[in-house]
Design a protein around this motif. Structure first.
Motif, mmCIF file in Angstrom:
data_model
loop_
_atom_site.group_PDB
_atom_site.id
_atom_site.type_symbol
_atom_site.label_atom_id
_atom_site.label_comp_id
_atom_site.label_asym_id
_atom_site.label_seq_id
_atom_site.Cartn_x
_atom_site.Cartn_y
_atom_site.Cartn_z
ATOM 1 N N SER A 7 0.715 -1.132 0.033
ATOM 2 C CA SER A 7 -0.024 -0.018 -0.088
ATOM 3 C C SER A 7 0.765 1.152 -0.088
ATOM 4 O O SER A 7 0.252 2.310 0.266
ATOM 5 N N ILE A 8 2.200 1.057 -0.216
ATOM 6 C CA ILE A 8 3.035 2.295 -0.288
ATOM 7 C C ILE A 8 2.452 3.133 -1.309
ATOM 8 O O ILE A 8 2.743 2.841 -2.827
ATOM 9 N N LYS A 9 2.234 4.347 -1.131
ATOM 10 C CA LYS A 9 2.036 5.654 -2.159
ATOM 11 C C LYS A 9 2.969 6.546 -1.772
ATOM 12 O O LYS A 9 2.850 7.337 -0.796
ATOM 13 N N LEU A 10 3.824 6.773 -2.953
ATOM 14 C CA LEU A 10 4.796 7.904 -2.728
ATOM 15 C C LEU A 10 4.276 9.184 -2.688
ATOM 16 O O LEU A 10 3.476 9.356 -3.630
ATOM 17 N N PRO A 11 4.683 10.115 -2.073
ATOM 18 C CA PRO A 11 5.730 10.183 -1.192
ATOM 19 C C PRO A 11 5.433 9.467 0.340
ATOM 20 O O PRO A 11 4.323 9.617 0.712
ATOM 21 N N ILE A 12 6.648 9.271 0.965
ATOM 22 C CA ILE A 12 6.321 8.687 2.392
ATOM 23 C C ILE A 12 7.238 9.316 3.343
ATOM 24 O O ILE A 12 8.341 9.652 2.922
ATOM 25 N N ASN A 13 6.916 9.399 4.579
ATOM 26 C CA ASN A 13 7.633 9.736 5.451
ATOM 27 C C ASN A 13 8.482 8.691 6.265
ATOM 28 O O ASN A 13 7.683 7.524 6.611
ATOM 29 N N LEU A 14 9.791 8.373 5.981
ATOM 30 C CA LEU A 14 10.395 7.116 6.414
ATOM 31 C C LEU A 14 11.228 7.244 7.628
ATOM 32 O O LEU A 14 12.295 8.164 7.600
ATOM 33 N N ALA A 15 11.141 6.596 8.514
ATOM 34 C CA ALA A 15 11.683 6.814 9.939
ATOM 35 C C ALA A 15 13.070 5.839 9.822
ATOM 36 O O ALA A 15 12.739 4.592 9.592
ATOM 37 N N VAL A 16 14.265 6.403 9.921
ATOM 38 C CA VAL A 16 15.478 5.494 10.142
ATOM 39 C C VAL A 16 16.009 5.641 11.319
ATOM 40 O O VAL A 16 16.022 6.522 11.996
ATOM 41 N N TYR A 17 16.330 4.524 11.851
ATOM 42 C CA TYR A 17 17.212 4.248 13.044
ATOM 43 C C TYR A 17 18.308 3.543 13.081
ATOM 44 O O TYR A 17 19.021 3.384 14.215
ATOM 45 N N GLY A 18 18.880 3.196 12.052
ATOM 46 C CA GLY A 18 20.441 2.569 11.885
ATOM 47 C C GLY A 18 21.349 3.347 11.026
ATOM 48 O O GLY A 18 21.658 4.477 11.326
ATOM 49 N N THR A 19 21.915 2.560 10.118
ATOM 50 C CA THR A 19 23.025 2.790 9.300
ATOM 51 C C THR A 19 22.378 4.021 8.243
ATOM 52 O O THR A 19 23.470 4.389 7.389
ATOM 53 N N LEU A 20 21.149 4.044 7.996
ATOM 54 C CA LEU A 20 20.810 5.294 7.150
ATOM 55 C C LEU A 20 20.705 6.389 7.737
ATOM 56 O O LEU A 20 20.738 7.606 7.033
ATOM 57 N N LYS A 21 21.066 6.503 9.072
ATOM 58 C CA LYS A 21 21.112 8.180 9.844
ATOM 59 C C LYS A 21 22.316 8.782 9.244
ATOM 60 O O LYS A 21 23.254 8.169 8.927
ATOM 61 N N LYS A 22 22.113 9.883 9.544
ATOM 62 C CA LYS A 22 23.198 10.944 9.322
ATOM 63 C C LYS A 22 24.519 10.301 9.967
ATOM 64 O O LYS A 22 24.569 9.930 11.206
ATOM 65 N N GLY A 23 25.931 10.563 9.359
ATOM 66 C CA GLY A 23 27.050 10.220 9.772
ATOM 67 C C GLY A 23 27.291 8.452 9.724
ATOM 68 O O GLY A 23 28.313 8.134 9.988
ATOM 69 N N TYR A 24 26.366 7.812 9.190
ATOM 70 C CA TYR A 24 26.615 6.481 8.939
ATOM 71 C C TYR A 24 26.716 5.978 7.541
ATOM 72 O O TYR A 24 26.261 6.763 6.786
ATOM 73 N N GLY A 25 27.401 4.748 7.282
ATOM 74 C CA GLY A 25 27.682 4.391 6.192
ATOM 75 C C GLY A 25 26.688 4.271 4.768
ATOM 76 O O GLY A 25 27.036 4.430 3.755
ATOM 77 N N ASN A 26 25.467 4.079 5.167
ATOM 78 C CA ASN A 26 24.545 3.842 4.295
ATOM 79 C C ASN A 26 23.417 5.355 4.123
ATOM 80 O O ASN A 26 22.755 5.100 3.121
ATOM 81 N N HIS A 27 23.923 6.262 4.634
ATOM 82 C CA HIS A 27 22.988 7.663 4.512
ATOM 83 C C HIS A 27 22.916 8.184 3.265
ATOM 84 O O HIS A 27 22.096 8.861 2.734
ATOM 85 N N TYR A 28 24.036 7.971 2.482
ATOM 86 C CA TYR A 28 24.331 8.180 1.094
ATOM 87 C C TYR A 28 23.082 7.977 0.262
ATOM 88 O O TYR A 28 22.552 8.508 -0.578
ATOM 89 N N LEU A 29 22.265 7.015 0.548
ATOM 90 C CA LEU A 29 21.103 6.360 -0.317
ATOM 91 C C LEU A 29 20.108 7.400 0.018
ATOM 92 O O LEU A 29 19.176 7.644 -1.042
ATOM 93 N N ILE A 30 20.029 8.277 1.121
ATOM 94 C CA ILE A 30 19.050 9.071 1.325
ATOM 95 C C ILE A 30 19.341 10.620 1.467
ATOM 96 O O ILE A 30 18.521 11.328 1.780
ATOM 97 N N LYS A 31 20.729 11.001 1.242
ATOM 98 C CA LYS A 31 20.993 11.922 1.600
ATOM 99 C C LYS A 31 20.637 13.341 0.511
ATOM 100 O O LYS A 31 20.270 14.490 1.150
ATOM 101 N N GLU A 32 20.230 13.125 -0.535
ATOM 102 C CA GLU A 32 19.222 14.038 -1.204
ATOM 103 C C GLU A 32 17.538 14.207 -0.961
ATOM 104 O O GLU A 32 17.227 14.758 -1.332
ATOM 105 N N CYS A 33 17.271 13.064 0.103
ATOM 106 C CA CYS A 33 15.771 13.270 0.476
ATOM 107 C C CYS A 33 15.840 14.443 1.493
ATOM 108 O O CYS A 33 16.713 14.602 2.045
ATOM 109 N N LEU A 34 14.584 14.930 1.618
ATOM 110 C CA LEU A 34 14.372 16.063 2.470
ATOM 111 C C LEU A 34 14.403 15.592 3.939
ATOM 112 O O LEU A 34 13.372 14.587 4.338
#
Length: 133
Positions: A7-34
């Motif tokens: 049922s995902i209809k973009l846009p969505i608010n995605l809460a991240v709590y691990g390696t997607l957070k700022k300063g961690y290795g996978n943040h590059y995937l969402i760095k351009e997202c608001l």
């Protein structure tokens, strides 16, 4: 009730709590997202692994999970996140069943495996926040 990605209809608010957070290795995937700010997700459990955390919704829990929220509006970005998270088998993108601050719908990646095994290892803190040590 947890709602999954069908049922995902973009846009969505995605809460991240691990390696997607700022300063961690996978943040590059969402760095351009608001970046929308921080949020405390209610009724959560989280196993704090050393490489990455594994969180899930538990209506019996009084714990809150500290997250960063990003607006995901690009299907390519969501597809990359799904691939990283092993969606839908290891982590599944789900909508948190409770509106945050009374009105905001938030999605997060929920751990789908071994929750009962990890339940005894979960920190019993009122607010959970993962950081790599």
């Amino acid at each position: 009730m947890i709602t999954d990605d069908k049922s995902i209809k973009l846009p969505i608010n995605l809460a991240v709590y691990g390696t997607l957070k700022k300063g961690y290795g996978n943040h590059y995937l969402i760095k351009e997202c608001l970046y929308m700010g921080e949020v405390l997700l209610p009724n959560m459990r989280c196993y704090m692994g050393s490489s990455f955390p594994m969180a899930w919704y538990d209506k019996e829990s009084s714990q809150k999970l500290k997250c960063e929220v990003y607006l995901i509006s690009d299907q390519k970005v969501l597809d990359q996140l799904h691939s990283l998270e092993g969606h839908p088998d290891f982590f599944r993108c789900v909508r948190h069943p409770e509106p945050i601050e009374g009105e905001h719908i938030v999605w997060f990646y929920q751990c789908e495996h071994h929750r009962e095994d990890w339940k005894h290892a979960v920190d019993e803190l009122p607010i959970l926040e993962w950081s790599r040590t």
